[in-house]
Design a protein around this motif. Structure first.
Motif, PDB file in Angstrom:
ATOM      1  N   ASP A  95       0.853  -1.178   0.000  1.00 30.45           N
ATOM      2  CA  ASP A  95       0.000   0.000   0.000  1.00 30.45           C
ATOM      3  C   ASP A  95       0.896   1.237   0.000  1.00 30.45           C
ATOM      4  N   PHE A 143      -2.859   5.571  -2.889  1.00 31.53           N
ATOM      5  CA  PHE A 143      -3.529   6.821  -2.553  1.00 31.53           C
ATOM      6  C   PHE A 143      -2.643   7.968  -3.013  1.00 31.53           C
ATOM      7  N   LEU A 187     -16.025   1.686  -0.972  1.00 34.32           N
ATOM      8  CA  LEU A 187     -15.105   0.890  -0.148  1.00 34.32           C
ATOM      9  C   LEU A 187     -15.818  -0.262   0.553  1.00 34.32           C
ATOM     10  N   ARG A 197      -6.703  -6.167  -0.232  1.00 37.97           N
ATOM     11  CA  ARG A 197      -6.414  -5.576  -1.540  1.00 37.97           C
ATOM     12  C   ARG A 197      -5.177  -4.706  -1.394  1.00 37.97           C
ATOM     13  N   GLN A 198      -4.635  -4.275  -2.519  1.00 32.21           N
ATOM     14  CA  GLN A 198      -3.580  -3.260  -2.512  1.00 32.21           C
ATOM     15  C   GLN A 198      -4.240  -1.914  -2.774  1.00 32.21           C
ATOM     16  N   THR A 199      -3.930  -0.922  -1.945  1.00 35.49           N
ATOM     17  CA  THR A 199      -4.547   0.394  -2.089  1.00 35.49           C
ATOM     18  C   THR A 199      -3.463   1.445  -2.293  1.00 35.49           C
ATOM     19  N   LEU A 218      -5.749   2.256   4.296  1.00 37.03           N
ATOM     20  CA  LEU A 218      -4.521   1.616   3.841  1.00 37.03           C
ATOM     21  C   LEU A 218      -3.909   0.780   4.955  1.00 37.03           C
ATOM     22  N   LEU A 264      -6.900  -0.992  -5.700  1.00 33.60           N
ATOM     23  CA  LEU A 264      -7.699   0.236  -5.690  1.00 33.60           C
ATOM     24  C   LEU A 264      -6.760   1.433  -5.713  1.00 33.60           C
TER      25      LEU A 264
END
Length: 372
Positions: free
Chosen positions: A40, A182, A171, A178-180, A199, A150
């Motif tokens: 993340d 930002f 969300l 998941r991998q987030t 995250l 995401l």
């Protein structure tokens, strides 16, 4: 850092080379390795610093290296505006042109029929504005239950525009594992708090935005009515002391139209943008470098990576609405200590863009009187 040193697969390196990229920007070389590792990430960088490629390239590589038995949406990129969504989709197309991956952009303000039809086909990467995405999810057209990655792009703008509740609803419908990623231009406390809530042990990368212009570039501005810009440009280009000019327009259509208008006046020119084939873009660039044409008209997405030795002249036919983009544009001239000239056209609607640019670069450009 050269893209070849980032452990990218050959199909992506080939696409990146064809677009004209060689050196990765700071946000790119600092984030790509972490994203490839599946971490993340919070990336704080202004628009115009190459952050779309910073997440698009490693996402494409990750998806291409995984085996899938069912055609599900694997990556979702949320962004606040239609314009940004379209631009991001174009980037994914460019970098993924040699990979068997598909992308789709959806946004509001237009009929949903074509978008619904496109969703029936295989979609690996979905780029969306929150409102239209929620509408289509509620109607049963979009299933995000198998989502793996995401991306929240321009997160500060998204929250400023009041999308936070929509984002929270989205969300709640996607896997927690998941991998987030930002990305945000600024990181005020409310943005940081929100990021930390979605995250998992994120890596944080902060990149100082481009804000200065080379001393070798002579900058100035013309105040001109919108419908007088083409005449002014022709007057300037008729000056024999200007052998070649790189001209920036805001849209692909505008670039094509301007190229036709200049050709009608006997000024050899060509347009390059995302709708042109790679061969057409390369021919236009080669013709410009060898002075077969005097004027190259480009949109920002096509101009990224253009490196022309001793380019004397840049014209901002349309002022960019992102100040950092101005710095990137005029940086095509005045390179390696050689002097260059950057001229901007500004109509009434663009005066706010001019003020923002001048605030960023720290000085007011001299005003020219209109050419006759």
């Amino acid at each position: 850092m050269n893209f070849k040193n980032l452990n990218l697969i050959d199909p992506i390196l080939q696409a990146v080379t064809e677009v004209g990229y060689t050196q990765a920007t700071k946000i790119q070389y600092r984030t790509i390795p972490y994203i490839l590792e599946g971490k993340d990430l919070i990336g704080c960088a202004q628009t115009g610093t190459g952050k779309t490629a910073a997440f698009a390239i490693p996402i494409l590589q990750q998806l291409s290296q995984r085996a899938y038995s069912t055609p599900n949406i694997k990556t979702l990129v949320l962004t606040p505006t239609r314009e940004l969504a379209i631009q991001i989709e174009e980037n994914f197309k460019m970098y993924g042109k040699h990979l068997p991956l598909t992308q789709l952009v959806i946004f509001g303000g237009v009929s949903q029929d074509k978008q619904v039809l496109a969703l029936k086909r295989k979609v690996d990467i979905l780029i969306a504005t929150p409102g239209r995405l929620l509408d289509l999810m509620h109607q049963g057209h979009i299933d995000l239950s198998k989502l793996e990655i995401l991306v929240l792009d321009e997160a500060d703008r998204m929250l400023d525009l009041g999308f936070v509740n929509d984002v929270k609803k989205i969300l709640s419908k996607i896997p927690k594992k998941r991998q987030t990623l930002f990305f945000s231009a600024t990181m005020p406390e409310n943005i940081r708090k929100f990021a930390n809530s979605i995250l998992y042990q994120p890596v944080e990368i902060n990149v100082t935005p481009v804000s200065s212009t080379a001393q070798t570039i002579k900058q100035s501005v013309y105040f001109v009515e919108k419908n007088e810009k083409t005449k002014l440009l022709i007057d300037l280009l008729n000056n024999p002391s200007i052998p070649r000019s790189l001209v920036f327009t805001r849209t692909k259509h505008g670039a094509n139209r301007l190229a036709r208008q200049l050709e009608q006046k006997g000024i050899h020119s060509a347009a390059i943008h995302g709708n042109k084939s790679q061969n057409a873009r390369q021919k236009a660039l080669d013709d410009f470098k060898t002075s077969k044409i005097r004027v190259l008209i480009a949109t920002d997405i096509a101009a990224r990576g253009i490196d022309i030795e001793e380019l004397p002249h840049v014209v901002n036919y349309d002022l960019p609405n992102v100040p950092e983009t101005y710095v990137h544009r005029i940086g095509r001239t005045g390179r390696a200590g050689i002097e260059g000239t950057a001229i901007s056209f500004c109509n009434d609607e663009e005066k706010v863009n001019l003020r923002n640019i001048q605030k960023l670069i720290g000085f007011n450009m001299p005003v020219n009187s209109n050419a006759k």
